[in-house]
Write a protein that holds these residues in place. Structure first.
Motif, PDB file in Angstrom:
ATOM      1  N   VAL A 159       8.556  15.951  10.069  1.00  0.00           N
ATOM      2  CA  VAL A 159       9.853  15.516   9.539  1.00  0.00           C
ATOM      3  C   VAL A 159      10.986  15.993  10.439  1.00  0.00           C
ATOM      4  CG1 VAL A 159      11.476  15.764   7.619  1.00  0.00           C
ATOM      5  CG2 VAL A 159       9.047  15.361   7.163  1.00  0.00           C
ATOM      6  N   ARG A 212       6.290  11.569   2.442  1.00  0.00           N
ATOM      7  CA  ARG A 212       7.306  12.568   2.808  1.00  0.00           C
ATOM      8  C   ARG A 212       8.377  11.960   3.722  1.00  0.00           C
ATOM      9  NH1 ARG A 212       6.020  18.060   3.067  1.00  0.00           N
ATOM     10  NH2 ARG A 212       8.052  18.248   4.086  1.00  0.00           N
ATOM     11  N   LEU A 213       8.030  10.885   4.412  1.00  0.00           N
ATOM     12  CA  LEU A 213       8.997  10.249   5.313  1.00  0.00           C
ATOM     13  C   LEU A 213      10.039   9.442   4.554  1.00  0.00           C
ATOM     14  CD1 LEU A 213       6.767   9.081   8.309  1.00  0.00           C
ATOM     15  CD2 LEU A 213       7.775  11.325   7.829  1.00  0.00           C
ATOM     16  N   HIS A 245       6.445   9.654  15.974  1.00  0.00           N
ATOM     17  CA  HIS A 245       6.282  11.095  16.145  1.00  0.00           C
ATOM     18  C   HIS A 245       5.179  11.369  17.154  1.00  0.00           C
ATOM     19  CE1 HIS A 245       4.538  15.091  15.323  1.00  0.00           C
ATOM     20  NE2 HIS A 245       5.810  15.427  15.215  1.00  0.00           N
ATOM     21  N   ASP A 269       6.283  19.542   7.675  1.00  0.00           N
ATOM     22  CA  ASP A 269       7.688  19.886   7.871  1.00  0.00           C
ATOM     23  C   ASP A 269       8.097  19.682   9.327  1.00  0.00           C
ATOM     24  OD1 ASP A 269       8.011  20.585   5.215  1.00  0.00           O
ATOM     25  OD2 ASP A 269       7.618  22.713   5.553  1.00  0.00           O
ATOM     26  N   ARG A 294      13.530  13.766  12.689  1.00  0.00           N
ATOM     27  CA  ARG A 294      14.982  13.921  12.517  1.00  0.00           C
ATOM     28  C   ARG A 294      15.660  14.076  13.873  1.00  0.00           C
ATOM     29  NH1 ARG A 294      14.880  17.328   8.747  1.00  0.00           N
ATOM     30  NH2 ARG A 294      15.402  15.918   7.034  1.00  0.00           N
TER      31      ARG A 294
END
Length: 266
Positions: free
Chosen positions: A155, A199-200, A140, A152, A159
């Motif tokens: 993520v 969260r990943l 990222h 968020d 994606r």
């Protein structure tokens, strides 16, 4: 997950990615390993101390880094890749966001592409990874630390990288995700993404965590880069708890694989 000639149990074990910067301005080693003989000796030291993968970087990605040409980056990394592959039995990763460099590195024997822009900088990178059917790390990153809802957004950005990979035909089982600590994030965001690393898990893919000696540790502990071992250890332990499978470091602190390390590349 298979990387080179080795299979990594990403569900149950943790692995060290030893960082070898062959740049004159690298944060971690100050360019000490930008000659082939020195690079190979340092590689051997990292292997003896527990490294499971060697990640070679030919262009520093630290804040304020100087961008170099594809040709210069290739000239820096390819001889080192060839030297390592001829002398050691260890998977080799190349840290680059440029498709031309990636392809030359793969032709020289690299086993994995580590893209700090998650396939978003060079539109041909995904094609190269698919062509050679190799694993990749998708990190990222953003130009600026601006977001609406930080985690968020991380993520969502990852994606998008996965969608690029899917369109190119890259197998999902060949992808590792990296939250990008120290890249396109401010101090608070770096702390947040380390804390919220689990969260990943929503993607069901192995995660690489690179925190060693980075500024987030220095700012937290008010310590220079060469005194951040304890902070590195703490974030590594947290990464294990949160489910990360790979950890970056340029100097392993233990000779037992999969335990502790220290180092960094930014």
């Amino acid at each position: 997950m298979r990387i080179g000639n080795r299979v990594f149990d990403v569900e149950n074990k943790g692995y060290i990615m030893g960082i070898l910067n062959v740049t004159p301005d690298s944060f971690s080693d100050g360019g000490r390993f930008n000659s082939l003989d020195k690079a190979l000796r340092h590689c051997e030291e990292m292997i003896n101390e527990g490294a499971d993968i060697i990640d070679i970087g030919g262009e520093s990605t630290r804040p304020g880094y100087t961008k170099i040409s594809d040709e210069e980056e290739t000239e820096r990394v390819c001889p080192v890749i060839e030297g390592i592959k001829s002398r050691f039995d260890i998977p080799v990763s190349v840290d680059t966001y440029k498709s031309k460099v990636a392809e030359e590195a793969l032709l020289s024997g690299a086993d994995l592409i580590n893209d700090v822009w998650g396939l978003k900088y060079d539109g041909k990178m995904a094609e190269v990874i698919k062509k050679y059917n190799v694993p990749c790390v998708l990190m990222h990153n953003r130009e600026e630390a601006v977001c609406n809802s930080f985690v968020d957004d991380v993520v969502s950005d990852l994606r998008e990288s996965l969608e690029i990979a899917e369109r190119a035909g890259i197998e999902r089982g060949k992808i590792i995700l990296d939250p990008g600590v120290g890249f396109g994030k401010d101090y608070k965001q770096n702390l947040t993404i380390i804390r919220e690393l689990d969260r990943l898990k929503v993607f069901g893919l192995p995660v690489l965590l690179g925190t060693s000696r980075k500024s987030v540790i220095g700012l937290t502990l008010n310590l220079p880069a060469d005194e951040r071992v304890e902070g590195t250890t703490a974030t590594t332990v947290l990464g294990v708890i949160k489910g990360a499978a790979f950890f970056q470091g340029s100097r392993c602190e233990s000779k037992q694989k999969g335990t502790s390390y220290d180092g960094g590349n930014t």
